[in-house]
Write an enzyme that holds these catalytic residues in place. Structure first.
Site, PDB file in Angstrom:
ATOM      1  N   ASP A  63       4.310   9.368   0.793  1.00 57.62           N
ATOM      2  CA  ASP A  63       4.751   9.547  -0.560  1.00 57.62           C
ATOM      3  C   ASP A  63       2.935   9.340  -2.068  1.00 57.62           C
ATOM      4  O   ASP A  63       2.452   8.270  -1.013  1.00 57.62           O
ATOM      5  CB  ASP A  63       5.394   9.530  -1.792  1.00 57.62           C
ATOM      6  CG  ASP A  63       6.821   9.793  -1.041  1.00 57.62           C
ATOM      7  OD1 ASP A  63       7.048  10.879  -1.072  1.00 57.62           O
ATOM      8  OD2 ASP A  63       7.951   9.136  -1.764  1.00 57.62           O
ATOM      9  N   TYR A 118      -0.270   2.839   3.273  1.00 56.74           N
ATOM     10  CA  TYR A 118      -0.298   3.081   4.952  1.00 56.74           C
ATOM     11  C   TYR A 118      -1.549   2.811   5.854  1.00 56.74           C
ATOM     12  O   TYR A 118      -2.226   2.410   6.975  1.00 56.74           O
ATOM     13  CB  TYR A 118       0.014   3.718   5.683  1.00 56.74           C
ATOM     14  CG  TYR A 118       1.775   4.172   4.554  1.00 56.74           C
ATOM     15  CD1 TYR A 118       2.975   3.235   5.527  1.00 56.74           C
ATOM     16  CD2 TYR A 118       2.517   4.735   3.751  1.00 56.74           C
ATOM     17  CE1 TYR A 118       4.344   3.029   5.486  1.00 56.74           C
ATOM     18  CE2 TYR A 118       3.808   4.319   3.717  1.00 56.74           C
ATOM     19  CZ  TYR A 118       4.405   3.909   4.372  1.00 56.74           C
ATOM     20  OH  TYR A 118       5.570   3.998   3.904  1.00 56.74           O
ATOM     21  N   GLY A 134       3.782  -8.804   0.552  1.00 57.59           N
ATOM     22  CA  GLY A 134       3.541  -8.926   1.912  1.00 57.59           C
ATOM     23  C   GLY A 134       4.805  -8.825   2.471  1.00 57.59           C
ATOM     24  O   GLY A 134       4.668  -8.358   4.308  1.00 57.59           O
ATOM     25  N   VAL A 179      11.316  -1.084   0.579  1.00 59.43           N
ATOM     26  CA  VAL A 179      11.303  -2.790  -0.102  1.00 59.43           C
ATOM     27  C   VAL A 179      11.442  -3.524  -1.299  1.00 59.43           C
ATOM     28  O   VAL A 179      11.715  -2.636  -2.090  1.00 59.43           O
ATOM     29  CB  VAL A 179       9.884  -3.535   0.388  1.00 59.43           C
ATOM     30  CG1 VAL A 179       9.984  -4.706  -0.278  1.00 59.43           C
ATOM     31  CG2 VAL A 179       9.552  -3.181   1.631  1.00 59.43           C
ATOM     32  N   VAL A 232      10.989   4.091   4.655  1.00 60.09           N
ATOM     33  CA  VAL A 232      11.188   2.543   4.680  1.00 60.09           C
ATOM     34  C   VAL A 232      10.840   2.056   2.834  1.00 60.09           C
ATOM     35  O   VAL A 232      10.218   2.398   1.563  1.00 60.09           O
ATOM     36  CB  VAL A 232       9.310   2.896   4.856  1.00 60.09           C
ATOM     37  CG1 VAL A 232       8.483   1.462   4.779  1.00 60.09           C
ATOM     38  CG2 VAL A 232       9.083   3.063   6.126  1.00 60.09           C
ATOM     39  N   GLY A 280       4.815  -6.721  -3.580  1.00 60.37           N
ATOM     40  CA  GLY A 280       3.230  -7.288  -3.943  1.00 60.37           C
ATOM     41  C   GLY A 280       3.349  -8.737  -3.269  1.00 60.37           C
ATOM     42  O   GLY A 280       2.779  -9.642  -3.202  1.00 60.37           O
ATOM     43  N   GLY A 287       5.994  -5.674   2.504  1.00 58.80           N
ATOM     44  CA  GLY A 287       6.101  -4.391   3.365  1.00 58.80           C
ATOM     45  C   GLY A 287       5.673  -4.115   4.319  1.00 58.80           C
ATOM     46  O   GLY A 287       5.696  -3.443   5.549  1.00 58.80           O
ATOM     47  N   LYS A 288       4.405  -5.433   4.506  1.00 53.81           N
ATOM     48  CA  LYS A 288       3.645  -5.426   5.589  1.00 53.81           C
ATOM     49  C   LYS A 288       3.876  -6.106   6.753  1.00 53.81           C
ATOM     50  O   LYS A 288       4.508  -5.327   7.883  1.00 53.81           O
ATOM     51  CB  LYS A 288       2.171  -6.108   5.775  1.00 53.81           C
ATOM     52  CG  LYS A 288       1.282  -6.171   5.793  1.00 53.81           C
ATOM     53  CD  LYS A 288       0.263  -6.521   6.324  1.00 53.81           C
ATOM     54  CE  LYS A 288      -0.632  -6.784   7.301  1.00 53.81           C
ATOM     55  NZ  LYS A 288      -0.458  -7.286   8.839  1.00 53.81           N
TER      56      LYS A 288
END
Lengths: 159, 159
Positions: A132, A139, A106, A98, A96, A104, A108-109
């Site tokens: 990590d 998460y 959104g 970004v 994953v 920062g 990644g969400k």
């Protein structure tokens, strides 16, 4: 300097040519530009991996999600995630990423929501990952639980 | 009563017909008898799963290992494990099971050694699993590390 100006020099808005709104798109196409993916992984400081193996991993993942920021007729890879799966019960999400310029916001969400939706649409209910330490809280906010009922993530590496 | 006597009544040794030594064999054949697998999973008290999905999971795993105890011309499934993978970097081992009658005889270790060898022969170096609390020490003894460098195993379940 904005992300787009860095990515596409000369694309800044002018009075004659107003800049379009950036558009975020997602693709599940495996025919991803692996050099562009490598550039993205470089940007977050990941160790380089043999491109031949990266290509194979993409081909053999159950699903891949590429996230692009589009501007006019150009698009730039700004996020990526993939998952392995048995196509029935379990999936594990890997890689994953970004782009730091887009963190920062959104994204990644959005990326995670997209891959979870993809896995859920395939009726996979046990979605796992290995996080990590610095992203465990990220998460958690998405609904992932660490060590539920004492289940431990374990790793074996060759000597 | 020994395992074989329970499994194959009437196979006990006599002076006229000495009992062959049990032989443990492994198979990577996916054409596993899923009813026999279900019986094995029942024996360890696992929740039942739809056989259609079990079949699909076996077909779509990167590798499966079935462990049999053989006696004369008969064989009995006494262990099973499978792994998902991207065929390049990562694998995750699922559904490791050894018949209760065979536990404590090193069979779990043999099974795990076999699946690790299978994954290593495919040049996969990041071998992972999610261990229930009561088997964490078993996997530790095989060289698995829990939470290396603070990496956490995380799970997402549907609401």
């Amino acid at each position: 300097m904005s992300f787009w100006k860095r990515l596409f020099p000369g694309t800044e808005a002018t009075e004659d040519s107003p800049r379009d709104t950036d558009r975020i798109t997602f693709s599940t196409d495996r025919a991803i530009d692996i050099y562009e993916l490598e550039e993205l992984c470089d940007a977050v400081g990941w160790s380089r991996r043999p491109l031949r193996k990266v290509k194979k991993a993409i081909e053999c993942s159950f699903c891949v999600i590429a996230m692009y920021e589009e501007y006019q007729d150009r698009r730039r890879l700004i996020g990526f995630a993939r998952a392995t799966s048995d196509h029935a019960f379990n999936a594990t999400i890997w890689d994953v990423v970004v782009h730091p310029d887009c963190q920062g916001r959104g994204m990644g969400k959005s990326l995670m929501d997209r891959i979870i939706a993809e896995l859920r649409s395939a009726d996979i209910s046990n979605i796992t990952l290995f996080a990590d330490p610095h992203v465990v809280d990220f998460y958690r906010r998405l609904g992932f639980m660490s060590d539920p009922e004492g289940i431990k993530g374990m790793f074996w590496y060759p000597d």
